[in-house]
Design a protein around this motif. Structure first.
Motif, PDB file in Angstrom:
ATOM      1  N   GLY A 138      -2.310  -4.976  -1.388  1.00 31.91           N
ATOM      2  CA  GLY A 138      -2.117  -4.424  -0.155  1.00 31.91           C
ATOM      3  C   GLY A 138      -2.609  -5.027   1.035  1.00 31.91           C
ATOM      4  N   ASP A 139      -2.074  -4.896   2.343  1.00 32.51           N
ATOM      5  CA  ASP A 139      -2.677  -5.338   3.396  1.00 32.51           C
ATOM      6  C   ASP A 139      -4.147  -5.262   3.574  1.00 32.51           C
ATOM      7  OD1 ASP A 139      -1.714  -6.535   6.244  1.00 32.51           O
ATOM      8  OD2 ASP A 139      -3.158  -4.858   6.609  1.00 32.51           O
TER       9      ASP A 139
ATOM     10  N   SER B 140      -2.772 -10.005   2.500  1.00 36.74           N
ATOM     11  CA  SER B 140      -2.865  -9.159   1.800  1.00 36.74           C
ATOM     12  C   SER B 140      -3.943  -9.434   0.672  1.00 36.74           C
ATOM     13  CB  SER B 140      -1.567  -9.011   0.766  1.00 36.74           C
ATOM     14  OG  SER B 140      -1.167 -10.111   0.031  1.00 36.74           O
TER      15      SER B 140
ATOM     16  N   THR C 205       5.176   2.834  -1.634  1.00 44.89           N
ATOM     17  CA  THR C 205       4.446   2.027  -2.546  1.00 44.89           C
ATOM     18  C   THR C 205       5.288   1.680  -3.831  1.00 44.89           C
ATOM     19  OG1 THR C 205       2.422   2.829  -1.914  1.00 44.89           O
ATOM     20  CG2 THR C 205       2.466   2.270  -4.208  1.00 44.89           C
TER      21      THR C 205
ATOM     22  N   TRP D 219      -5.836  -8.345  -3.554  1.00 48.14           N
ATOM     23  CA  TRP D 219      -5.624  -7.618  -4.749  1.00 48.14           C
ATOM     24  C   TRP D 219      -6.814  -7.506  -5.395  1.00 48.14           C
ATOM     25  CZ3 TRP D 219      -7.015 -10.131  -9.185  1.00 48.14           C
ATOM     26  CH2 TRP D 219      -6.870 -11.553  -9.148  1.00 48.14           C
TER      27      TRP D 219
ATOM     28  N   LEU E   1       0.833  -1.701  -2.410  1.00 44.92           N
ATOM     29  CA  LEU E   1       0.646  -0.593  -1.720  1.00 44.92           C
ATOM     30  C   LEU E   1       1.187  -0.464  -0.352  1.00 44.92           C
ATOM     31  CD1 LEU E   1      -3.194  -0.494  -2.561  1.00 44.92           C
ATOM     32  CD2 LEU E   1      -1.398   1.116  -3.707  1.00 44.92           C
ATOM     33  N   GLY E   2       1.475   0.840   0.115  1.00 47.38           N
ATOM     34  CA  GLY E   2       2.008   0.874   1.542  1.00 47.38           C
ATOM     35  C   GLY E   2       1.971   2.596   1.821  1.00 47.38           C
TER      36      GLY E   2
END
Length: 863
Positions: free
Chosen positions: A154-155, A178, A40, A180, A35-36
């Protein structure tokens, strides 16, 4: 990711008759998201199984995607190509395979708000109808059902909360800050029900114990600071779960149910399995920021999306032509729930008012279509009042024809027979026939024919015996010049006004183009109560004198029919006045006074009944709509009622308003009636009224009274108006949902400068085209302001066309939904019609126009 508006693929018309079963099914899919906000990466592993008799390549739909890698059964695969936006993978003679595709998308650039997009630092999805193809390549059709396994990483600071459908089966942390989470949904579902949310959220937790004793964990996820406004939504969810068990025998099937509120959302909400995503408008509510109507909206939409768990998720639709299968049925279910939770007569009035305001004009215009359309270019254009609200009326008619027990037997059969399947409207009707022991062959025409049926009624007498002759016609609509008569339930009653015997409530099934109904013996012409409870979604043409309507408004034993009689009395007066005839307001004034005398029993009903018909609905009764005459005569009647009953209106306001925290039907009705009193008094022009209304605004302890007073002041030009608008803005400038109300009341204003005011508000620092709620609050409200939108110089038309042209490249769905008011040009004088056509032509001349807007504008131009 590129927007659909930049796609080189021209609009293609899709026909229901061309439906073919999928050549490949995808029983299982695993998704892996890195994710970003700006990038992404998506890895999709599809377990595909061939269902075609002859070898056929695998077609995976895409929209603005480019495959980064394609693998088959773990090996790099080169035997694929792109066909426009779609990925075609040749699997040779393999009967099954694991097809993996890697893609990368930019959620921040996704201004369409379809697929995976960013909203104020949060990632969320909207996949209905065809948004999943903007995330990864997939068949993306509702008759392909899969079990989903979703891994998100993601972060942890940016995305501390990671949510998807089903159950969270594992989670962990990475070495680089990060984390998950792995989610699995055990129930097969189509891709349009996939959901993902990642962001910084807080939760209101609760639980519900099902009728079989299972405990379901409930969560409503919002931005920090908003959790205190989720209590009403949570209670609505629990009430919905209990109601669905009690009324339909349907129990929730997962151990977890989550709702997430999102500020940027094209729709009201989305029923994704186990993870509903909502527009914040339909979750956040407290007395200071939400009106009673807002509270009702939260309750109704939460119920609607929850009810979809069975009528939409467990049994989904085979193709998008069957959209009303899930939406019409579920709207009927949420309407019934809301009626049970509040005032049933008022709920029915509200539902019919919405039908007449949105669906009847749709049925009478260039965009008319059956609830099961025959073709479309862009499916998002068919999320219409016809599919939803008329679809609900068709379910209601079946329930009326069958009665409660047989209807329940039909729905039980439908759910049991099609659980886990993608079904059709025909499947539903067949279940009603078999479960309810009824022949619905003719009734199926409601699914096939567009247009609102008209019933011409005539009373006749022969030797003291009275009869009602009914002539049914269905007007021509685009592509359907000739129609067959419909089957429908018509509830009637007849009253002897002198106190003699009457015909009690009777259900008649209409089937023919003409039909005679025996009423019995009466000494004189009976007062006929017709289409009681609005048993059929039709237009009734029936000449009744003022005295008969006034008597029915006071004495009919059916609340909806009593409301209809008073509304018809008002409507006849207003239409005659707008046509240039001299009218006497006394009959209406007396009927309103008579209705007000019963306000203590059900003030909500009284408030609805004494409200004047809308300008748009008055126009619908005219051969050629005259917006200026309608406004003039409506204001004149409103002023006459206000002056004649000034003492009664002031007495209503002099009473103590119920506290805003009291959400009982009676308290909401009292507040509603106070708002109506404000409007009638303001129409009189009496000197002290602006100060009186401002006093109500200042003293209000909740949003219902505060907004009613603000809206009343917004129509005038008093000093109090400017003061109230400024106070309201300063108080709520940091609350987007409430600020929407500030824009809305000014767009609704009956002042002569409203067009210019809307143009200036569009330049306000707090206005943005990026948020659909804000666009609807200003421009959507403006299109409902009939006299302003149809200003004689065409400025209102240009304003909306400019909006559509500016909005289409970034959000085609919202842009396209602003077009239908321009499509009603045939109902207006030639000068206005010419200007409306010119604006539609200007829209269509824009390069790179989206499919959504192209279809709406081109069909609207045809008239």
């Amino acid at each position: 990711m590129t927007d659909a508006s930049s796609s080189p693929v021209p609009p293609v018309t899709i026909h229901r008759s061309d439906y073919r079963p999928p050549e490949w099914q995808v029983p299982d899919i695993a998704l892996d998201f890195a994710l970003g906000l700006d990038t992404t990466r998506v890895g999709a592993a599809l377990s595909v199984v061939r269902h075609a008799d002859a070898p056929a390549p695998l077609t995976l739909r895409g929209d603005g995607l480019t495959p980064l890698a394609v693998r088959v059964d773990g090996e790099s695969w080169n035997d694929w190509h792109m066909a426009g936006p779609d990925l075609i993978v040749d699997l040779g003679d393999r009967a099954r395979a694991i097809v993996e595709v890697d893609t990368a998308i930019d959620p921040t650039a996704n201004t369409q708000l379809m697929g995976l997009y960013a909203s104020n630092g949060m990632l969320c999805t909207q996949c209905e109808a065809e948004g999943f193809r903007r995330i990864t390549f997939h068949p993306d059709r509702p008759d392909v059902l899969s079990r989903y396994k979703v891994r998100m990483a993601g972060d942890k600071t940016a995305f501390p909360i990671l949510l998807s459908n089903g159950n969270c089966v594992a989670k962990g942390a990475g070495d680089d800050g990060s984390h998950w989470a792995l989610w699995e949904d055990p129930w097969p579902k189509p891709s349009y029900l996939f959901a993902l949310v990642a962001g910084d959220l807080v939760v209101n937790r609760d639980s519900f114990t099902t009728m079989s004793g299972r405990k379901v964990e409930l969560g409503i996820w919002v931005r920090a600071g908003d959790e205190g406004r989720t209590g009403h939504a949570m209670q609505a969810l629990k009430d919905s779960m209990a109601w669905d068990e009690r009324v339909y025998g349907r129990e929730y099937d997962l151990d977890l149910f989550n709702i997430v509120a999102v500020s940027d959302f094209n729709m009201g909400a989305m029923e994704n399995k186990g993870l509903n995503i909502f527009n914040t408008r339909y979750i956040l509510a407290d007395p200071d920021t939400a009106t009673d109507l807002d509270y009702d909206g939260v309750q109704g939409v939460v119920a609607h999306e929850y009810f979809h768990n069975w009528s939409g998720n467990r049994v989904t639709c085979r193709d998008w032509f069957q959209l009303s299968l899930k939406e019409g049925f579920t709207v009927y279910r949420d309407q019934s729930f809301s009626a049970d939770m509040g005032s049933a007569p008022v709920k029915r009035i509200e539902d019919v008012r919405l039908l007449r305001a949105a669906q009847f004009p749709e049925d009478a215009g260039p965009l008319a279509h059956p609830i099961r359309p025959d073709s479309y270019q862009e499916i998002s254009n068919f999320y219409t009042a016809t599919v939803y609200n008329k679809g609900a009326e068709i379910i209601r008619m079946m329930a009326t024809l069958l009665g409660p027990q047989r209807f329940r037997a039909g729905t039980d059969l439908y759910f049991d027979r099609h659980d886990g399947e993608a079904a059709t409207c025909e499947d539903f009707v067949r279940a009603m026939e078999e479960g309810g022991a009824i022949d619905l062959t003719q009734f199926r025409r409601w699914y096939e024919q567009a247009g609102t049926p008209r019933l011409k009624l005539t009373l006749s007498e022969d030797q003291g015996q009275w009869a009602l002759d009914v002539v049914q016609t269905v007007p021509p609509t685009p592509g359907q010049p000739e129609k067959l008569p419909m089957m429908m339930p018509l509830r009637i009653a007849a009253f002897d006004r002198s106190g003699g015997a009457s015909l009690p409530d009777t259900l008649v099934t209409l089937t023919g183009a003409t039909q005679r109904i025996a009423l019995g013996a009466f000494d004189g012409r009976p007062a006929l109560s017709v289409n009681r409870g609005f048993s059929a979604p039709v237009i009734v043409d029936f000449d009744r004198a003022q005295g008969e309507l006034a008597w029915l408004a006071a004495h009919d034993d059916d609340p909806f029919a009593r409301y209809e009689a008073l509304q018809q009395l008002m409507l006849d007066t207003l239409v005659a006045a707008a046509a240039g005839n001299e009218v006497d307001h006394r009959a209406v004034v007396d009927a309103v006074a008579q209705t007000l005398r019963g306000r203590g029993e059900d003030p909500a009903f009284v408030a609805e009944a004494v409200l004047l018909p809308s300008e748009a609905f008055i126009g619908d009764q005219m051969l050629t709509v005259d917006p200026d005459a309608i406004r003039r005569e409506r204001l004149a009647l409103q002023a006459a009622i206000g002056r004649a009953l000034e003492e009664e209106w002031r007495a209503i306001l002099a009473g103590k308003a119920p506290p805003a925290t009291d959400l009982s039907p009676h308290a909401k009705g009292e507040r509603r009636l106070r708002g109506v009193a404000l409007a009638y008094l303001a129409a009189t022009g009496i000197g002290d009224i602006p100060a009186l209304v401002f006093g109500v605004f200042s003293d209000a302890d909740g949003m219902t009274e505060r907004q009613a007073a603000l809206a009343t002041l917004a129509h005038g030009d008093s000093d109090e108006r400017a003061h109230a608008l400024d106070i309201f803005y300063q108080r709520y400038r940091d609350n987007p949902l409430v600020l929407d109300k500030w824009f809305q009341v000014q767009a609704w204003s009956m002042r002569p400068d409203t067009v210019e005011a809307v143009r200036q508000l569009a330049e306000h620092p707090d206005f943005t085209l990026s948020n659909p709620n804000r666009v609807r609050s200003l421009y959507g409200a403006f299109t409902g302001n009939q006299a302003a939108f149809h200003q004689a110089d065409g400025a209102g038309y240009r304003l909306i066309a400019d909006l559509v042209i500016a909005l289409d490249p970034r959000n085609p769905q919202t842009a396209a939904r602003m077009i239908p008011p321009l499509g009603r040009w045939k109902r207006f004088d030639e000068a206005r019609a010419a200007m409306m056509r010119a604006e539609l032509e200007r829209i269509l001349a824009q390069p790179g126009l989206s499919r959504d807007t192209t279809e709406q504008a081109s069909k609207s131009l045809l008239g």
